[in-house]
Design an enzyme around this catalytic site. Structure first.
Site, short mmCIF file in Angstrom:
data_model
loop_
_atom_site.label_atom_id
_atom_site.label_comp_id
_atom_site.label_asym_id
_atom_site.label_seq_id
_atom_site.Cartn_x
_atom_site.Cartn_y
_atom_site.Cartn_z
N GLY A 377 1.97 -2.27 14.12
CA GLY A 377 1.69 -2.28 15.55
C GLY A 377 0.41 -1.55 15.89
O GLY A 377 -0.30 -1.90 16.85
N ALA A 378 0.08 -0.51 15.10
CA ALA A 378 -1.13 0.25 15.38
C ALA A 378 -2.38 -0.60 15.10
O ALA A 378 -3.40 -0.47 15.78
CB ALA A 378 -1.16 1.53 14.57
#
Ligand code: HXC
Length: 481
Positions: A377-378
């Site tokens: 997600g980062a």
């Protein structure tokens, strides 16, 4: 450094403790509203001339600004009806003239004697802060007390600078806190620069004294346009410092600020909120003389993970850059979002979403460089192509994947590993080579080009030259996140 008590009543009420001369170009200050005083409704027997605030227009580095400075020597710098009207005039003139407004704050909050009129004054100022938000830069310098209602106007502005040892911000002062919660705190413990630069994130920059606060104000303005309708000011280009090597071993940490300084014009990087959520770096800089905003993961702190605070800090900085037309450079080296109950409780979903939102919404040119790793997600949140980045570059040895090799192999080869645990090293190697390489990301167009570290500055500069910024215009507000 504690401020010296004034010696006489005349000295108390004559002028703010802060020297406007430090902030504005010599001879440029033109005061208005000097003779305004609180009227009979205030109930004050000897209302001070100017009603505790100096207001005027001036030049900073030859650019017009509106500025006001509160005077705690006059009724504690408290805000009564006319005091509020004067500040409101500054804000409205700044918006009309399309130039920045700077508040030098030293105030005990709403003037108790003026009751609801004082509260209404704050309400009008807050509303104007919001109407001006994203249209003209708003900067607050906290050089004394900022108590009660006084805190919310700075919180609605773009940048808050606090003078260490003198500035203090709290919604309720130490005396009330003691009665309500029993905590016995000094004003500095409750709301000094350490509290607000490390913990609350209210303060963007801390200065050691008033002169430094003034020079930081000038410096911040040097990156920002006069308003959303103007282009950011340019300076003569300067070569970057030497780019330091980044350790190849993913477990070794390094200070990403060295990489930033090895890419942007020398001496141009000014970090914002360095002590709040230090796992993400935000700051202004220049590339070939043109102002940019920089967002970077910081492997030195928490390994560069994203967390709830990073979402707040990064999201608001990106929105501010976008509001004022500053292109964005994003440097990625992150293992992902920080997992665990503490983060879920802190609202990592809701607050992390602010970073995704800010990047997705931004219409300024924005370019990403993956330095070493970009996972999960980062990876998406750090200005990926899927969020609309204009270009994404990767250094050749970077890893881009859903997760790190150890974790991934543990999930997708769970059965095989329980029968043949000795296969782990081989499977990790295969996963790293096949699934994590930037070539693979480039094949699916998640990366536009793989570049050598030494090329980064020239590639970024050429990329920005090739992207039209669009005409300067009002885009959106700078909502406090
Ligand atoms: C009227 C005030 C005042 C106020 C200070 N003074 N605050 N007068 N209204 N809000 C006066 C004091 O009576 C005193 O007058 C002089 O200013 C200097 O104050 P000191 O307390 O001696 O100064 P200092 O020791 O430096 O302490 C500064 C301070 C303290 C920490 C700010 O004054 C303080 O706690 N003030 C109250 C802060 C507060 O609770 N404000 C909330 C207001 S309500 P003399 O005549 O003795 O020199 C509010 C609600 C709005 O703002 C909410 C909107 C969201």
């Amino acid at each position: 450094m504690a401020k010296d008590p004034p010696k006489s009543q005349a000295e108390r009420t004559s002028a703010p403790y802060v020297s406007l001369g430090h902030f504005v170009d010599p001879g440029s200050f033109s005061e208005f509203g000097k003779h305004v005083t609180a009227g009979p409704r205030s109930g004050l027997r000897n209302p001070p001339e100017g009603d505790g605030v100096v207001t005027g227009n001036a030049l900073i580095d030859d650019r017009p600004v509106l500025i006001f400075a509160q005077n705690s020597g006059a009724l504690g710098g408290s805000l009564g009806e006319m005091h509020a009207v004067k500040i409101l005039q500054c804000q409205q003139r700044a918006l009309k003239n399309r130039c920045p407004v700077i508040g030098l704050i030293d105030s005990g909050g709403a003037r108790i004697q003026e009751g609801v009129s004082a509260l209404a004054g704050y309400g009008a100022i807050f509303r104007q802060n919001v109407l001006s938000s994203g249209r003209v830069p708003q900067i607050s310098v906290i050089f004394g007390s900022c108590a009660g209602g006084a805190v919310y106007s700075p919180a609605l502005t773009d940048i808050v600078i606090m003078v260490r040892g003198r500035g203090q911000m709290f919604l309720t002062g130490p005396a009330v806190v003691k009665v309500v919660t029993g905590e016995d705190l000094s004003p500095q413990e409750l709301g000094g620069s350490d509290m607000h630069s490390h913990h609350s994130g209210v303060v963007h920059l801390v200065s050691e004294n008033e002169e430094e606060a003034a020079s930081l104000t000038r410096r911040v303005l040097s990156y920002l346009p006069d308003s959303a309708w103007q282009a950011p000011p340019e300076r003569p280009p300067r070569p970057a410092r030497e780019l330091p090597p980044v350790p190849g071993d993913q477990r070794k940490v390094y200070d990403v600020r060295g990489v930033i300084e090895g890419v942007v014009d020398a001496e141009s990087f000014l970090e914002m909120q360095p002590d709040f959520a230090p796992n993400i770096i935000t700051g202004f800089a220049r590339l070939e003389g043109k102002p940019i905003g920089v967002v970077a993961n910081q492997p030195l702190r928490l390994g560069g993970v994203l967390d709830a605070q990073a979402g707040d800090k990064g999201g608001r900085f990106v929105r501010m850059c976008d509001a004022f037309g500053l292109p964005l450079v994003v440097m990625v080296d992150t293992p992902g979002f920080l997992p665990g109950t503490e983060q879920e409780r802190a609202g990592v979903i809701r607050r992390g979403a602010k970073l995704l939102y800010a990047f997705s919404e931004a219409t300024v040119p924005r370019v990403t460089v993956v330095l070493r790793k970009a996972f999960g997600g980062a990876y998406i949140a750090m200005n990926s192509k899927s969020l609309g980045a204009d270009q994404v570059f990767s250094w050749p040895t970077a890893q881009i994947a859903v997760m790190g090799a150890e974790g991934a192999v543990g999930v997708i080869h769970r059965r095989e590993l329980s029968d043949h645990p000795y296969r782990r090293a081989q499977l990790v190697k295969e996963y790293s080579e096949q699934m994590m390489s930037p070539q693979r990301a480039a094949e699916v167009f998640a990366v536009d080009a793989i570049i050598q570290p030494q090329e980064t500055r020239s590639v970024l500069a050429a990329t920005f030259r090739g992207i039209r910024s669009g005409s300067a215009q009002y885009r959106h507000d700078n909502l406090p996140l």
